[in-house]
Design a protein around this motif. Structure first.
Motif, PDB file in Angstrom:
ATOM      1  N   PHE A   1      37.180  49.479  46.411  1.00  0.00           N
ATOM      2  CA  PHE A   1      36.490  49.333  45.129  1.00  0.00           C
ATOM      3  C   PHE A   1      35.102  48.742  45.328  1.00  0.00           C
ATOM      4  O   PHE A   1      34.107  49.239  44.774  1.00  0.00           O
ATOM      5  CB  PHE A   1      37.310  48.446  44.186  1.00  0.00           C
ATOM      6  N   VAL A   2      34.994  47.689  46.146  1.00  0.00           N
ATOM      7  CA  VAL A   2      33.720  46.993  46.340  1.00  0.00           C
ATOM      8  C   VAL A   2      32.757  47.807  47.195  1.00  0.00           C
ATOM      9  O   VAL A   2      31.572  47.947  46.853  1.00  0.00           O
ATOM     10  CB  VAL A   2      33.969  45.608  46.980  1.00  0.00           C
ATOM     11  N   ARG A   3      33.243  48.359  48.294  1.00  0.00           N
ATOM     12  CA  ARG A   3      32.356  48.992  49.272  1.00  0.00           C
ATOM     13  C   ARG A   3      32.159  50.493  49.043  1.00  0.00           C
ATOM     14  O   ARG A   3      31.104  51.039  49.369  1.00  0.00           O
ATOM     15  CB  ARG A   3      32.914  48.758  50.675  1.00  0.00           C
ATOM     16  N   ARG A   4      33.153  51.166  48.460  1.00  0.00           N
ATOM     17  CA  ARG A   4      33.058  52.617  48.326  1.00  0.00           C
ATOM     18  C   ARG A   4      33.018  53.082  46.864  1.00  0.00           C
ATOM     19  O   ARG A   4      32.815  54.258  46.593  1.00  0.00           O
ATOM     20  CB  ARG A   4      34.233  53.288  49.055  1.00  0.00           C
ATOM     21  N   GLY A   5      33.245  52.138  45.938  1.00  0.00           N
ATOM     22  CA  GLY A   5      33.200  52.518  44.527  1.00  0.00           C
ATOM     23  C   GLY A   5      34.394  53.322  44.071  1.00  0.00           C
ATOM     24  O   GLY A   5      34.308  54.098  43.122  1.00  0.00           O
ATOM     25  N   VAL A   6      35.541  53.140  44.742  1.00  0.00           N
ATOM     26  CA  VAL A   6      36.773  53.838  44.391  1.00  0.00           C
ATOM     27  C   VAL A   6      37.871  52.802  44.165  1.00  0.00           C
ATOM     28  O   VAL A   6      38.175  52.024  45.073  1.00  0.00           O
ATOM     29  CB  VAL A   6      37.206  54.814  45.511  1.00  0.00           C
ATOM     30  N   PRO A   7      38.423  52.734  42.942  1.00  0.00           N
ATOM     31  CA  PRO A   7      38.112  53.534  41.759  1.00  0.00           C
ATOM     32  C   PRO A   7      36.757  53.116  41.151  1.00  0.00           C
ATOM     33  O   PRO A   7      36.204  52.080  41.521  1.00  0.00           O
ATOM     34  CB  PRO A   7      39.260  53.214  40.811  1.00  0.00           C
ATOM     35  N   LYS A   8      36.265  53.900  40.187  1.00  0.00           N
ATOM     36  CA  LYS A   8      34.984  53.579  39.568  1.00  0.00           C
ATOM     37  C   LYS A   8      35.071  52.302  38.744  1.00  0.00           C
ATOM     38  O   LYS A   8      34.105  51.544  38.656  1.00  0.00           O
ATOM     39  CB  LYS A   8      34.526  54.735  38.678  1.00  0.00           C
ATOM     40  N   ARG A   9      36.220  52.081  38.114  1.00  0.00           N
ATOM     41  CA  ARG A   9      36.442  50.878  37.309  1.00  0.00           C
ATOM     42  C   ARG A   9      37.789  50.270  37.657  1.00  0.00           C
ATOM     43  O   ARG A   9      38.729  51.005  37.991  1.00  0.00           O
ATOM     44  CB  ARG A   9      36.429  51.198  35.806  1.00  0.00           C
ATOM     45  N   LEU A  10      37.881  48.982  37.545  1.00  0.00           N
ATOM     46  CA  LEU A  10      39.179  48.315  37.705  1.00  0.00           C
ATOM     47  C   LEU A  10      40.067  48.655  36.523  1.00  0.00           C
ATOM     48  O   LEU A  10      39.594  48.756  35.383  1.00  0.00           O
ATOM     49  CB  LEU A  10      38.999  46.797  37.775  1.00  0.00           C
ATOM     50  N   GLY A  11      41.351  48.816  36.781  1.00  0.00           N
ATOM     51  CA  GLY A  11      42.295  49.013  35.688  1.00  0.00           C
ATOM     52  C   GLY A  11      42.383  47.761  34.836  1.00  0.00           C
ATOM     53  O   GLY A  11      42.066  46.650  35.303  1.00  0.00           O
ATOM     54  N   GLU A  12      42.818  47.912  33.596  1.00  0.00           N
ATOM     55  CA  GLU A  12      42.865  46.765  32.676  1.00  0.00           C
ATOM     56  C   GLU A  12      43.747  45.647  33.218  1.00  0.00           C
ATOM     57  O   GLU A  12      43.383  44.469  33.159  1.00  0.00           O
ATOM     58  CB  GLU A  12      43.382  47.227  31.316  1.00  0.00           C
ATOM     59  N   ALA A  13      44.916  46.007  33.758  1.00  0.00           N
ATOM     60  CA  ALA A  13      45.840  44.987  34.273  1.00  0.00           C
ATOM     61  C   ALA A  13      45.232  44.254  35.468  1.00  0.00           C
ATOM     62  O   ALA A  13      45.319  43.025  35.575  1.00  0.00           O
ATOM     63  CB  ALA A  13      47.172  45.630  34.654  1.00  0.00           C
ATOM     64  N   GLU A  14      44.612  45.022  36.391  1.00  0.00           N
ATOM     65  CA  GLU A  14      43.998  44.406  37.570  1.00  0.00           C
ATOM     66  C   GLU A  14      42.822  43.517  37.170  1.00  0.00           C
ATOM     67  O   GLU A  14      42.642  42.414  37.684  1.00  0.00           O
ATOM     68  CB  GLU A  14      43.521  45.487  38.545  1.00  0.00           C
ATOM     69  N   ARG A  15      42.006  44.015  36.228  1.00  0.00           N
ATOM     70  CA  ARG A  15      40.846  43.243  35.771  1.00  0.00           C
ATOM     71  C   ARG A  15      41.273  41.917  35.157  1.00  0.00           C
ATOM     72  O   ARG A  15      40.697  40.859  35.440  1.00  0.00           O
ATOM     73  CB  ARG A  15      40.053  44.069  34.760  1.00  0.00           C
ATOM     74  N   ARG A  16      42.294  41.981  34.314  1.00  0.00           N
ATOM     75  CA  ARG A  16      42.749  40.758  33.647  1.00  0.00           C
ATOM     76  C   ARG A  16      43.333  39.767  34.639  1.00  0.00           C
ATOM     77  O   ARG A  16      43.082  38.556  34.562  1.00  0.00           O
ATOM     78  CB  ARG A  16      43.781  41.117  32.579  1.00  0.00           C
ATOM     79  N   LYS A  17      44.100  40.279  35.589  1.00  0.00           N
ATOM     80  CA  LYS A  17      44.721  39.387  36.573  1.00  0.00           C
ATOM     81  C   LYS A  17      43.669  38.715  37.443  1.00  0.00           C
ATOM     82  O   LYS A  17      43.749  37.515  37.737  1.00  0.00           O
ATOM     83  CB  LYS A  17      45.702  40.185  37.441  1.00  0.00           C
ATOM     84  N   LEU A  18      42.647  39.468  37.849  1.00  0.00           N
ATOM     85  CA  LEU A  18      41.570  38.888  38.659  1.00  0.00           C
ATOM     86  C   LEU A  18      40.758  37.865  37.862  1.00  0.00           C
ATOM     87  O   LEU A  18      40.367  36.820  38.388  1.00  0.00           O
ATOM     88  CB  LEU A  18      40.649  39.998  39.171  1.00  0.00           C
ATOM     89  N   ALA A  19      40.503  38.163  36.583  1.00  0.00           N
ATOM     90  CA  ALA A  19      39.748  37.233  35.741  1.00  0.00           C
ATOM     91  C   ALA A  19      40.494  35.915  35.596  1.00  0.00           C
ATOM     92  O   ALA A  19      39.896  34.836  35.663  1.00  0.00           O
ATOM     93  CB  ALA A  19      39.486  37.861  34.380  1.00  0.00           C
ATOM     94  N   ARG A  20      41.800  35.988  35.393  1.00  0.00           N
ATOM     95  CA  ARG A  20      42.598  34.763  35.267  1.00  0.00           C
ATOM     96  C   ARG A  20      42.651  34.013  36.605  1.00  0.00           C
ATOM     97  O   ARG A  20      42.592  32.782  36.637  1.00  0.00           O
ATOM     98  CB  ARG A  20      44.007  35.100  34.783  1.00  0.00           C
ATOM     99  N   TYR A  21      42.753  34.751  37.694  1.00  0.00           N
ATOM    100  CA  TYR A  21      42.842  34.126  39.020  1.00  0.00           C
ATOM    101  C   TYR A  21      41.572  33.341  39.339  1.00  0.00           C
ATOM    102  O   TYR A  21      41.618  32.217  39.849  1.00  0.00           O
ATOM    103  CB  TYR A  21      43.089  35.201  40.070  1.00  0.00           C
TER     104      TYR A  21
END
Length: 214
Positions: free
Chosen positions: A37-57
């Motif tokens: 995700f960071v280096r190759r841009g895959v996926p283009k966007r984080l999924g909602e569940a992954e985004r929320r979990k990372l934000a809380r972390y």
């Protein structure tokens, strides 16, 4: 590009000693997920569940990871919007557009102990004037529960609409009948005795106040 979710993630990992593989495993993904995700841009966007979990972390807003701005709790904090109007403890403030932006973030559990109303029914309003001094002074920020009014009316401090202005006053309900005295805590200002409850245009109950010291 500081608001790019990929830049944000890479910076957070560098600052906090995290590694891409460990974050990927935390999300239940293959070890290369975050790196791709960071280096190759895959996926283009984080999924909602992954985004929320990372934000809380990381205890950050989801907006930094590509999420929409909202009032969801982040890191245990609930944002409350501030209205661009002032509730006068004096002659009265004229309300205009009452839509505001997030101004304070309160601990979620503390806020639930203060009121059962959702954050969307809460608003921060600034006090002007001195009719409620020393309880409330000019410049104080008050948290107003917009859902605690009307049928639930009881003794306490409220924001009222009077002649198209907002005022903050103390209400003292009479023991019998639907009558109330509208009071100013500053004895230099007169009270409004023997008002009918149905005559009041109640905006909300003041449940918290914050002020600058010194």
């Amino acid at each position: 590009m500081l608001n790019d979710p990929r830049v944000v993630l890479e910076r957070l990992c560098a600052e906090r000693g995290e590694d891409f593989a460990g974050l990927s495993r935390m999300l239940g993904r293959n070890p290369a997920y975050i790196q791709q995700f960071v280096r190759r841009g895959v996926p283009k966007r984080l999924g909602e569940a992954e985004r929320r979990k990372l934000a809380r972390y990381f205890s950050i807003s989801e907006t930094l990871l590509g999420g929409p701005a909202d009032d969801e709790p982040v890191g245990g904090l609930v944002p409350v919007k501030r209205s661009p109007v002032r509730a006068s403890a004096g002659p009265g403030a004229i309300p205009y557009d009452q839509a505001g932006k997030a101004y304070f973030a309160f601990d979620e559990n503390w806020l639930k102990g203060l009121t059962a109303s959702p954050s969307g029914r809460l608003s921060i309003i600034r006090v002007e004037g001195d009719s409620m001094a020393p309880t409330l002074n000019a410049g104080d920020d008050i948290l107003v529960d917009l859902g605690d009014c009307d049928e639930r009316l009881r003794d306490g401090i409220y924001v009222l609409r009077a002649d198209e202005a907002l005022v903050v006053k103390r209400l003292a309900l009479h023991p019998a009948g639907r009558r109330v005295t509208v009071q100013s805590d500053n004895p230099a200002y007169p009270d409004w005795p023997d008002c009918g409850i149905d005559e009041l245009n109640c905006i909300g109950r003041v449940v918290w106040a914050g002020r600058k010291i010194g």
